[in-house]
Design a protein around this motif. Structure first.
Motif, PDB file in Angstrom:
ATOM      1  N   VAL A  25       0.840  -1.200   0.000  1.00 45.72           N
ATOM      2  CA  VAL A  25       0.000   0.000   0.000  1.00 45.72           C
ATOM      3  C   VAL A  25       0.875   1.249   0.000  1.00 45.72           C
ATOM      4  O   VAL A  25       0.606   2.219  -0.728  1.00 45.72           O
ATOM      5  CB  VAL A  25      -0.966  -0.007   1.203  1.00 45.72           C
ATOM      6  N   TYR A  26       1.941   1.237   0.785  1.00 48.90           N
ATOM      7  CA  TYR A  26       2.850   2.384   0.843  1.00 48.90           C
ATOM      8  C   TYR A  26       3.503   2.636  -0.513  1.00 48.90           C
ATOM      9  O   TYR A  26       3.632   3.777  -0.944  1.00 48.90           O
ATOM     10  CB  TYR A  26       3.910   2.148   1.921  1.00 48.90           C
ATOM     11  N   ALA A  27       3.905   1.573  -1.199  1.00 54.74           N
ATOM     12  CA  ALA A  27       4.510   1.726  -2.515  1.00 54.74           C
ATOM     13  C   ALA A  27       3.488   2.239  -3.529  1.00 54.74           C
ATOM     14  O   ALA A  27       3.810   3.071  -4.382  1.00 54.74           O
ATOM     15  CB  ALA A  27       5.099   0.393  -2.974  1.00 54.74           C
ATOM     16  N   LEU A  28       2.254   1.765  -3.452  1.00 59.00           N
ATOM     17  CA  LEU A  28       1.223   2.217  -4.385  1.00 59.00           C
ATOM     18  C   LEU A  28       0.798   3.666  -4.122  1.00 59.00           C
ATOM     19  O   LEU A  28       0.314   4.347  -5.031  1.00 59.00           O
ATOM     20  CB  LEU A  28       0.010   1.294  -4.314  1.00 59.00           C
ATOM     21  N   MET A  29       0.996   4.143  -2.900  1.00 57.65           N
ATOM     22  CA  MET A  29       0.653   5.521  -2.583  1.00 57.65           C
ATOM     23  C   MET A  29       1.530   6.510  -3.338  1.00 57.65           C
ATOM     24  O   MET A  29       1.151   7.667  -3.516  1.00 57.65           O
ATOM     25  CB  MET A  29       0.757   5.776  -1.077  1.00 57.65           C
ATOM     26  N   SER A  30       2.684   6.078  -3.809  1.00 61.10           N
ATOM     27  CA  SER A  30       3.557   6.979  -4.563  1.00 61.10           C
ATOM     28  C   SER A  30       2.927   7.363  -5.898  1.00 61.10           C
ATOM     29  O   SER A  30       3.332   8.341  -6.516  1.00 61.10           O
ATOM     30  CB  SER A  30       4.922   6.333  -4.785  1.00 61.10           C
ATOM     31  N   TRP A  31       1.963   6.616  -6.372  1.00 58.40           N
ATOM     32  CA  TRP A  31       1.288   6.923  -7.626  1.00 58.40           C
ATOM     33  C   TRP A  31       0.202   7.974  -7.451  1.00 58.40           C
ATOM     34  O   TRP A  31      -0.265   8.538  -8.436  1.00 58.40           O
ATOM     35  CB  TRP A  31       0.667   5.671  -8.221  1.00 58.40           C
ATOM     36  N   PRO A  33      -1.015  11.565  -6.039  1.00 60.22           N
ATOM     37  CA  PRO A  33      -0.477  12.827  -5.510  1.00 60.22           C
ATOM     38  C   PRO A  33      -1.115  13.173  -4.160  1.00 60.22           C
ATOM     39  O   PRO A  33      -2.326  13.109  -3.984  1.00 60.22           O
ATOM     40  CB  PRO A  33      -0.847  13.857  -6.583  1.00 60.22           C
ATOM     41  N   GLY A  34      -0.274  13.515  -3.220  1.00 65.33           N
ATOM     42  CA  GLY A  34      -0.758  13.911  -1.900  1.00 65.33           C
ATOM     43  C   GLY A  34      -1.127  12.777  -0.976  1.00 65.33           C
ATOM     44  O   GLY A  34      -1.606  13.016   0.129  1.00 65.33           O
ATOM     45  N   ALA A  35      -0.896  11.533  -1.393  1.00 66.57           N
ATOM     46  CA  ALA A  35      -1.285  10.400  -0.549  1.00 66.57           C
ATOM     47  C   ALA A  35      -0.405  10.293   0.688  1.00 66.57           C
ATOM     48  O   ALA A  35      -0.878   9.907   1.759  1.00 66.57           O
ATOM     49  CB  ALA A  35      -1.230   9.101  -1.346  1.00 66.57           C
ATOM     50  N   TYR A  36       0.864  10.654   0.562  1.00 64.30           N
ATOM     51  CA  TYR A  36       1.759  10.574   1.712  1.00 64.30           C
ATOM     52  C   TYR A  36       1.434  11.632   2.762  1.00 64.30           C
ATOM     53  O   TYR A  36       1.767  11.462   3.926  1.00 64.30           O
ATOM     54  CB  TYR A  36       3.216  10.736   1.285  1.00 64.30           C
ATOM     55  N   GLY A  41      -1.683   8.082   5.102  1.00 60.42           N
ATOM     56  CA  GLY A  41      -0.340   7.994   4.525  1.00 60.42           C
ATOM     57  C   GLY A  41       0.746   8.236   5.557  1.00 60.42           C
ATOM     58  O   GLY A  41       1.776   7.565   5.557  1.00 60.42           O
ATOM     59  N   GLN A  42       0.521   9.187   6.444  1.00 60.49           N
ATOM     60  CA  GLN A  42       1.499   9.456   7.502  1.00 60.49           C
ATOM     61  C   GLN A  42       1.583   8.291   8.479  1.00 60.49           C
ATOM     62  O   GLN A  42       2.669   7.925   8.938  1.00 60.49           O
ATOM     63  CB  GLN A  42       1.132  10.741   8.236  1.00 60.49           C
ATOM     64  N   PHE A  43       0.432   7.694   8.793  1.00 63.74           N
ATOM     65  CA  PHE A  43       0.416   6.553   9.710  1.00 63.74           C
ATOM     66  C   PHE A  43       1.154   5.357   9.098  1.00 63.74           C
ATOM     67  O   PHE A  43       1.997   4.740   9.753  1.00 63.74           O
ATOM     68  CB  PHE A  43      -1.029   6.175  10.044  1.00 63.74           C
ATOM     69  N   ILE A  44       0.854   5.051   7.834  1.00 60.29           N
ATOM     70  CA  ILE A  44       1.526   3.931   7.166  1.00 60.29           C
ATOM     71  C   ILE A  44       3.013   4.228   7.024  1.00 60.29           C
ATOM     72  O   ILE A  44       3.855   3.345   7.198  1.00 60.29           O
ATOM     73  CB  ILE A  44       0.858   3.637   5.812  1.00 60.29           C
ATOM     74  N   GLY A  45       3.345   5.477   6.737  1.00 61.77           N
ATOM     75  CA  GLY A  45       4.747   5.864   6.624  1.00 61.77           C
ATOM     76  C   GLY A  45       5.515   5.659   7.919  1.00 61.77           C
ATOM     77  O   GLY A  45       6.661   5.198   7.905  1.00 61.77           O
TER      78      GLY A  45
END
Length: 93
Positions: A25-31, A33-36, A41-45
């Protein structure tokens, strides 16, 4: 006794599987914009980035292969846990 040992190994396997899914999920969030920057996104990060930092040296140009290597390592850990479960349960029987 056998059921407790079996339960412990099953829970450990589920935890490793869930962590692999978090990395995906973290890798797919890079696709996206603004997911991180989202709360999710911050919690998964916060959960994933400390482990991924060990594998961030693997990149070709702008492509990073850290998540792929981390998933391979966690898969090997998962197979190791299954083998260890087999050994422990065979010794207890």
């Amino acid at each position: 006794m056998l059921t407790i040992v079996n339960l412990i190994f099953q829970v450990l396997g589920w935890v490793v599987s869930a962590y692999i899914m978090l990395i995906v999920v973290y890798a797919l969030m890079s696709w996206l914009p603004g997911a991180y920057q989202s709360k999710l996104g911050q919690f998964i990060g916060r959960l994933v980035e400390p482990f991924l930092s060990y594998f961030n040296f693997i990149s070709v140009g702008p492509l990073g292969f850290g998540p792929v290597v981390a998933i391979i390592v966690l898969s090997l850990v998962q197979y190791g846990l299954q083998y260890l479960q087999y050994i422990v349960l065979s010794l207890l029987v």
